[in-house]
Scaffold this motif. Structure first.
Motif, PDB file in Angstrom:
ATOM      1  N   GLU A 133     -42.804 -14.769  34.811  1.00 56.60           N
ATOM      2  CA  GLU A 133     -42.637 -13.777  33.749  1.00 56.60           C
ATOM      3  C   GLU A 133     -42.419 -12.403  34.375  1.00 56.60           C
ATOM      4  OE1 GLU A 133     -44.995 -12.056  29.808  1.00 56.60           O
ATOM      5  OE2 GLU A 133     -45.489 -14.044  30.629  1.00 56.60           O
ATOM      6  N   VAL A 135     -42.366  -8.470  34.264  1.00 55.71           N
ATOM      7  CA  VAL A 135     -42.964  -7.367  33.519  1.00 55.71           C
ATOM      8  C   VAL A 135     -42.570  -6.056  34.205  1.00 55.71           C
ATOM      9  CG1 VAL A 135     -44.893  -8.645  32.522  1.00 55.71           C
ATOM     10  CG2 VAL A 135     -45.124  -7.666  34.806  1.00 55.71           C
ATOM     11  N   ARG A 238     -42.064  -3.195  38.711  1.00 56.14           N
ATOM     12  CA  ARG A 238     -41.517  -4.433  38.171  1.00 56.14           C
ATOM     13  C   ARG A 238     -41.995  -5.570  39.040  1.00 56.14           C
ATOM     14  NH1 ARG A 238     -35.404  -5.575  38.958  1.00 56.14           N
ATOM     15  NH2 ARG A 238     -36.009  -7.431  40.098  1.00 56.14           N
ATOM     16  N   LEU A 249     -51.509 -11.487  34.215  1.00 57.84           N
ATOM     17  CA  LEU A 249     -50.479 -11.080  33.268  1.00 57.84           C
ATOM     18  C   LEU A 249     -51.086 -10.274  32.116  1.00 57.84           C
ATOM     19  CD1 LEU A 249     -48.151 -14.204  33.088  1.00 57.84           C
ATOM     20  CD2 LEU A 249     -47.417 -11.855  33.545  1.00 57.84           C
ATOM     21  N   ALA A 250     -52.219 -10.717  31.602  1.00 53.94           N
ATOM     22  CA  ALA A 250     -52.861  -9.991  30.501  1.00 53.94           C
ATOM     23  C   ALA A 250     -53.250  -8.586  30.955  1.00 53.94           C
ATOM     24  CB  ALA A 250     -54.079 -10.757  30.009  1.00 53.94           C
ATOM     25  N   ALA A 252     -51.898  -6.839  33.439  1.00 56.56           N
ATOM     26  CA  ALA A 252     -50.681  -6.053  33.670  1.00 56.56           C
ATOM     27  C   ALA A 252     -50.141  -5.491  32.362  1.00 56.56           C
ATOM     28  CB  ALA A 252     -49.627  -6.917  34.358  1.00 56.56           C
ATOM     29  N   LYS A 253     -50.161  -6.293  31.307  1.00 57.55           N
ATOM     30  CA  LYS A 253     -49.658  -5.827  30.012  1.00 57.55           C
ATOM     31  C   LYS A 253     -50.585  -4.783  29.392  1.00 57.55           C
ATOM     32  CE  LYS A 253     -47.222 -10.173  29.247  1.00 57.55           C
ATOM     33  NZ  LYS A 253     -47.208 -11.478  28.547  1.00 57.55           N
ATOM     34  N   GLU A 254     -51.877  -4.970  29.563  1.00 58.77           N
ATOM     35  CA  GLU A 254     -52.827  -3.957  29.082  1.00 58.77           C
ATOM     36  C   GLU A 254     -52.673  -2.650  29.854  1.00 58.77           C
ATOM     37  OE1 GLU A 254     -56.614  -5.743  29.597  1.00 58.77           O
ATOM     38  OE2 GLU A 254     -56.323  -7.251  28.017  1.00 58.77           O
ATOM     39  N   SER A 255     -52.134  -2.767  31.079  1.00 63.28           N
ATOM     40  CA  SER A 255     -51.984  -1.597  31.960  1.00 63.28           C
ATOM     41  C   SER A 255     -50.610  -0.957  31.846  1.00 63.28           C
ATOM     42  CB  SER A 255     -52.257  -2.009  33.409  1.00 63.28           C
ATOM     43  OG  SER A 255     -53.553  -2.551  33.569  1.00 63.28           O
ATOM     44  N   LEU A 257     -47.385  -2.623  31.637  1.00 61.88           N
ATOM     45  CA  LEU A 257     -46.191  -3.362  32.043  1.00 61.88           C
ATOM     46  C   LEU A 257     -45.798  -4.307  30.901  1.00 61.88           C
ATOM     47  CD1 LEU A 257     -46.889  -4.265  35.794  1.00 61.88           C
ATOM     48  CD2 LEU A 257     -46.143  -2.112  34.764  1.00 61.88           C
ATOM     49  N   ALA A 258     -44.586  -4.133  30.403  1.00 63.90           N
ATOM     50  CA  ALA A 258     -44.126  -4.912  29.246  1.00 63.90           C
ATOM     51  C   ALA A 258     -43.329  -6.130  29.689  1.00 63.90           C
ATOM     52  CB  ALA A 258     -43.262  -4.042  28.337  1.00 63.90           C
ATOM     53  N   HIS A 259     -43.446  -7.196  28.914  1.00 63.64           N
ATOM     54  CA  HIS A 259     -42.648  -8.405  29.145  1.00 63.64           C
ATOM     55  C   HIS A 259     -41.165  -8.093  28.958  1.00 63.64           C
ATOM     56  CE1 HIS A 259     -41.371 -12.648  28.786  1.00 63.64           C
ATOM     57  NE2 HIS A 259     -40.586 -12.199  27.829  1.00 63.64           N
TER      58      HIS A 259
END
Length: 289
Positions: A133, A135, A238, A249-250, A252-255, A257-259
């Motif tokens: 994935e 991000v 990236r 991954l969770a 990174a997204k909370e920090s 970084l978007a999918h």
């Protein structure tokens, strides 16, 4: 003089002198030029291409990065499979991939496939064995940072990095890892009681810094490495995280970084990739496996 058929055009090995033509081909397909990445791949791996009979650069290209023994590689990664827009849907991609499979012989192959490319690879015998994935974003670490020491890598760390990398990746890739100090803008290690338990690089790609490789003892160590790399750049980060690492991954997204996209990890001639996936969080680049 008649133009030769596409099936008669030779596939030749590329050299570093072909880097501008490879970048032109990327740009032709709407990809970024990525000259920095092409430079690494053409030096650490082997590029293959088909010249335009009209003299307009390349009409197709791909790169194979081999790992293990020089004479008989244990694994090869295929990447940067590109066909010029004016020759799209005319069998060039299939022909190049068939050539890659035939030339590999008994060497297992791996690649990261986009949804667009996956059907062709499946027709040639590749099977999906995982997912990565991608991000992207400016990192603002969520929650307290792990209490794990990270620092810039030094020349004295190289032996330990190579030992760790071979253990986790499953095959020797010294010819790639020894290029990281020159290729990356940052190369950092995580250390516990004097032992290197992880390392990661950040290399420039357009307006981002790509985090990879990312090898770490555990998720907390991976977080510490990503956070330290993020603190050292003003660019967005990236990275392509193995989808099995759901906790990272969770975070990174909370920090921030978007999918952005998913790629299927595919293999030919081997049911799964070697090494220890639990410590292999992200590749150097999906093009090199």
């Amino acid at each position: 003089m008649s133009t030769p058929s596409l099936s008669a055009l030779p596939i030749r090995r590329l050299t570093p002198r072909d880097l501008p033509a490879c970048a032109d081909l990327s740009e032709d397909r709407g990809w970024p030029r990525e000259e920095h990445k092409w430079g690494l791949l053409l030096s650490a791996g082997t590029g293959y291409g088909i010249d335009d009979p009209d003299g307009n650069g390349l009409i197709g290209a791909y790169v194979v990065t081999r790992y293990g023994s020089t004479e008989r590689p244990d694994l090869a990664a295929i990447g940067m499979v590109l066909v010029a827009e004016r020759y799209a849907r005319r069998g060039i991609g299939r022909r190049m991939m068939q050539n890659a499979v035939e030339e590999a012989g008994t060497t297992p192959l791996t690649l990261h496939a986009t949804p667009f490319g996956r059907p062709l690879y499946e027709q040639l015998g590749f099977e999906a064995i995982g997912r990565a994935e991608m991000v992207v974003g400016h990192l603002v670490p969520a929650g307290p940072l792990p209490d794990i020491t990270t620092r810039p890598a030094t020349a004295e760390d190289l032996t330990a990095i190579l030992r760790l990398d071979t253990d986790v990746f499953g095959h020797d890739r010294m010819h790639v890892i020894t290029r990281l100090p020159a290729f990356t803008d940052q190369l950092r290690v995580a250390e516990t009681d004097g032992e290197i338990v992880g390392y990661a690089g950040a290399w420039p790609n357009m307006e981002t810094h790509v985090v990879g490789p990312l090898i770490a003892r555990d998720t907390e160590t991976a977080k510490a490495l990503i956070a330290s790399l993020g603190a050292g750049t003003d660019r967005p980060l990236r990275t392509d995280i193995d989808a099995r690492h759901t906790e990272l991954l969770a975070w990174a997204k909370e920090s921030g970084l978007a999918h952005i996209a998913d790629n299927d990890v595919m293999a030919y001639g081997v049911p799964e990739l070697p090494g220890d996936w639990t410590r292999r969080f992200a590749p150097l680049t999906v093009a090199a496996g």
